[in-house]
Each structure stands twice: as C-alpha cells, then as structure tokens.
Design an enzyme around this catalytic site. Structure first.
Site, PDB file in Angstrom:
ATOM      1  N   GLU A  28     -36.984  -8.348 -87.981  1.00  0.00           N
ATOM      2  CA  GLU A  28     -36.639  -9.275 -86.897  1.00  0.00           C
ATOM      3  C   GLU A  28     -35.558 -10.253 -87.336  1.00  0.00           C
ATOM      4  O   GLU A  28     -35.867 -11.272 -87.953  1.00  0.00           O
ATOM      5  CB  GLU A  28     -37.885 -10.055 -86.434  1.00  0.00           C
ATOM      6  CG  GLU A  28     -37.561 -11.040 -85.306  1.00  0.00           C
ATOM      7  CD  GLU A  28     -38.746 -11.901 -84.862  1.00  0.00           C
ATOM      8  OE1 GLU A  28     -39.804 -11.868 -85.518  1.00  0.00           O
ATOM      9  OE2 GLU A  28     -38.597 -12.602 -83.859  1.00  0.00           O
ATOM     10  N   LYS A  56     -36.993  -5.748 -84.145  1.00  0.00           N
ATOM     11  CA  LYS A  56     -37.329  -6.775 -83.154  1.00  0.00           C
ATOM     12  C   LYS A  56     -36.074  -7.606 -82.961  1.00  0.00           C
ATOM     13  O   LYS A  56     -35.657  -8.349 -83.850  1.00  0.00           O
ATOM     14  CB  LYS A  56     -38.499  -7.638 -83.637  1.00  0.00           C
ATOM     15  CG  LYS A  56     -38.892  -8.745 -82.650  1.00  0.00           C
ATOM     16  CD  LYS A  56     -40.326  -9.183 -82.856  1.00  0.00           C
ATOM     17  CE  LYS A  56     -40.663 -10.404 -82.023  1.00  0.00           C
ATOM     18  NZ  LYS A  56     -42.112 -10.645 -81.955  1.00  0.00           N
TER      19      LYS A  56
HETATM   20  P1  13P Z   1     -41.399 -15.410 -78.910  1.00  0.00           P
HETATM   21  O1  13P Z   1     -41.483 -14.233 -77.968  1.00  0.00           O
HETATM   22  O2  13P Z   1     -42.199 -16.591 -78.466  1.00  0.00           O
HETATM   23  O3  13P Z   1     -39.979 -15.725 -79.286  1.00  0.00           O
HETATM   24  O4  13P Z   1     -42.135 -14.969 -80.254  1.00  0.00           O
HETATM   25  C1  13P Z   1     -41.959 -13.714 -80.737  1.00  0.00           C
HETATM   26  C2  13P Z   1     -42.056 -13.730 -82.202  1.00  0.00           C
HETATM   27  O5  13P Z   1     -42.899 -13.091 -82.774  1.00  0.00           O
HETATM   28  C3  13P Z   1     -41.066 -14.514 -82.948  1.00  0.00           C
HETATM   29  O6  13P Z   1     -41.129 -14.190 -84.289  1.00  0.00           O
END
Ligand code: 13P
Length: 339
Positions: free
Chosen positions: A177, A219
C-alpha cells in the site's frame, strides 16, 4: 514459498463482487475515531466494537477478508470464540497489518518512511500460526512544495518490497500500500504524476526483489484532487485518471488491485469504484479495501449507544459492504442508498 497457495489466496481476496474490510487501525488511530464519538479507547471497547463488525450476519457475502491489528487478531467474542474463528466460519480471510507506522524520514522535512522490517520474519511466522493468510504494509507519500522527493519514494518502495518478499517466504499474501495522501490543494494532474512515479518505483523494486506478482495485491490510492483543491475533479474524471495511471504502471500479472478510501466520504468512495468498473476490461480486478468508508455510518450508530445499537450498527456495515460489492462489479446506483 507455496506459490499455488499465495495465488489462490490473492484470487479469493479480489473475488467477484467482494472486497476487503480494513479494521486495522493502530491504537492511536482508533483512539482518534472513538474520541470523535465520545467513546473511551479501552481494550474492552475496542474489542466490543470489532466484535460488532465481525459478527455482522452474512458479512462474507461481500467481504472477502478483513485486515486486523496485532491486538485484534488475539481477541475473542464475549462468548469466547476467537475473532479468527468467527472470520473463518463466515468465509472471511484473516489479514494482519504488520508495519510499525509511518515516521519522519530523516533529512527530509515533511516526508515519512514506514518502519517495521526488524524482526518481521519472526512476527510473520507467529501471525501465520494465528491464522493470518495475508498482510498489509502502508507507506505514505505526501504531495507538497518540493515533495515528494525521489529518495522518499524510493526508500518506501524498497521497504515495501522487502516486506512483500518476507511475507511470501512465510506463505502470506502481501498487500503493498503506497498511499499518496489526499491532503493538500494539489490538482488531479499532480496526483496522477506522483501516483504514477510511486507505482513505477514500487513495481521496479518488487521485480528487483523477486516478489511473485500473481501472489501480491496492490492497495492503491485513487488519482484524485487534493481535499483543499479549489476545483475538485468529477467522479468520471477521477475514475478515468485512476484507471489510466494503473494501466501505465501496474503489470498485468499482479494478483489484483484494491483501493483505500483515504478520507473520501463513504458514498464518494463507492461512486468512484463503480465508475472505474464501468470503464473497460482491465487485466486485474478493481475492488475495495476501505476503512473509514465502510465503517463510518456503523461507527456513528454504535457510538450513540454501544449496548443497544449493535444490530442497527451491523445493518449500516452490511449496507456499505453491499453497495461496494455492487460497485466492484459496476452495478451500483445512487438510488440504492435510500433503499
Ligand atoms: P481508509 O479506507 O480509511 O483510508 O483506510 C484504509 C487503510 O487500511 C489505510 O491503510
């Protein structure tokens, strides 16, 4: 490394009409969310809140997996059933956040580097034994005056790839991510440019470090105008820019793409996902891994009366899961929100 297992778990995470529930808020973040609804962040309140979410009836219909926090993966329901067991019974794959947070990047004012590689091999082994089949590591890229720097993007990409390789060694699917923050007044074009450079750096490092792309999930943050931008791009513009950016920089072999919500409202996040899935055929599934955009309405109702509002709060979560499940197939309509 069991390649077949990694690939099949990655496929299940992005199965048609399903996405991921992110409930991996660290102690600091959940305290902030609870403070906003006047709930004290005690271990019991955190446990009760996550029990409410995870025991929602038929959650597995639209939720393929849930990302837990270190405390949460060790917790159980009031009746003593472990959360991992609850998830397995509901057909929801247990996942775990393994990074140790984004910290100031030395020598780079305003930028962050994610920590947590030390001892990660041992921690992954323990999480696998506890039932985790996928993991998450979040890097943070900030857009501002003269940032992000190449060194920040590269250092974070390098750490993400080291984490991903360790996960696969432990037969755990890595979610990588690299979040380009929505904070700021930047334009859609600036968001595009930074997101593309970040993804190119990331996939270069995944290649250099022998990470199996078919057993990896990205992600991604959407390509979107900054939250303080004067002219914010439309839903259609965000969808087109995001898809184009991914097509430019993400190899077709990747296991799948899930999005974070990053501060978008719940309905906005759903509309964007739906618009993307209406665009064309892509080499990967595009679905959700929302935290706030799945939990917000549920958290609000639960916070009004945690003892009495469990069923009402679960209804809110089930609704958002269904809306996003439809959006992942391009079948969402705004009129469904009222129903
Ligand atoms: P949000 O969808 O609230 O941005 O959180 C997702 C997430 O896991 C961020 O690391």
């Amino acid at each position: 490394m069991n390649e077949m297992e990694l690939v099949s778990v990655a496929e299940a995470m992005v199965a048609e009409g399903k996405g991921i529930l992110a409930i991996d808020e660290s102690a600091g973040t959940i305290a902030k969310r609870f403070k906003a609804i006047n709930i004290e962040s005690t271990e019991e309140n955190r446990r009760a809140y996550r029990e409410m979410l995870l025991t929602t009836a038929h959650l597995g219909k639209h939720i393929s997996g849930a990302i837990l926090y270190d405390e949460t993966i060790r917790q159980s329901t009031r009746n003593g059933v472990s959360f991992v067991q609850v998830m397995q019974d509901a057909g929801i794959i247990p996942g775990i956040k393994v990074d140790m947070g984004a910290h100031p990047f030395a020598g780079h004012p305003g930028e962050k580097i994610t920590e947590g590689l030390d001892g990660l091999r041992q921690r992954l082994e323990e999480y696998r034994a506890l039932g985790a089949r996928f993991a998450k590591w979040r890097a943070v890229i900030t857009i501002g005056e003269n940032i992000p720097t190449t060194s920040c993007v590269d250092a974070n990409a390098h750490a993400l790839a080291r984490y991903a390789a360790l996960c696969q060694e432990a037969d755990i699917v890595p979610i990588v991510e690299p979040e380009v923050l929505m904070d700021g007044a930047h334009s859609l074009d600036e968001s595009f440019e930074v997101t593309e450079a970040t993804l190119r750096a990331l996939f270069n490092q995944l290649y250099e470090q022998n990470v199996l792309l078919e057993g990896t999930i990205l992600k991604a943050s959407m390509v979107i105008s900054g939250s303080e931008a004067t002219h914010r791009a439309s839903v259609q513009e965000v969808a087109e820019a995001t898809v184009q950016c991914l097509l430019n920089s993400v190899p077709a072999a990747l296991g799948g793409v899930v999005f974070l919500s990053g501060g978008q409202t719940d309905e906005e996040a759903t509309a964007h996902l739906n618009a993307m899935n209406l665009l064309a055929d892509f080499p990967w599934a595009l679905t959700f891994s929302y935290g706030r955009a799945l939990q917000a309405p549920s958290l609000k109702v639960w916070g009004e009366n945690p003892a009495a509002n469990v069923a009402a709060a679960q209804k809110k979560l089930a609704h958002r899961a269904r809306m996003n499940g439809l959006a992942a197939m391009g079948q969402y309509e705004e009129s469904f929100e009222a129903a």
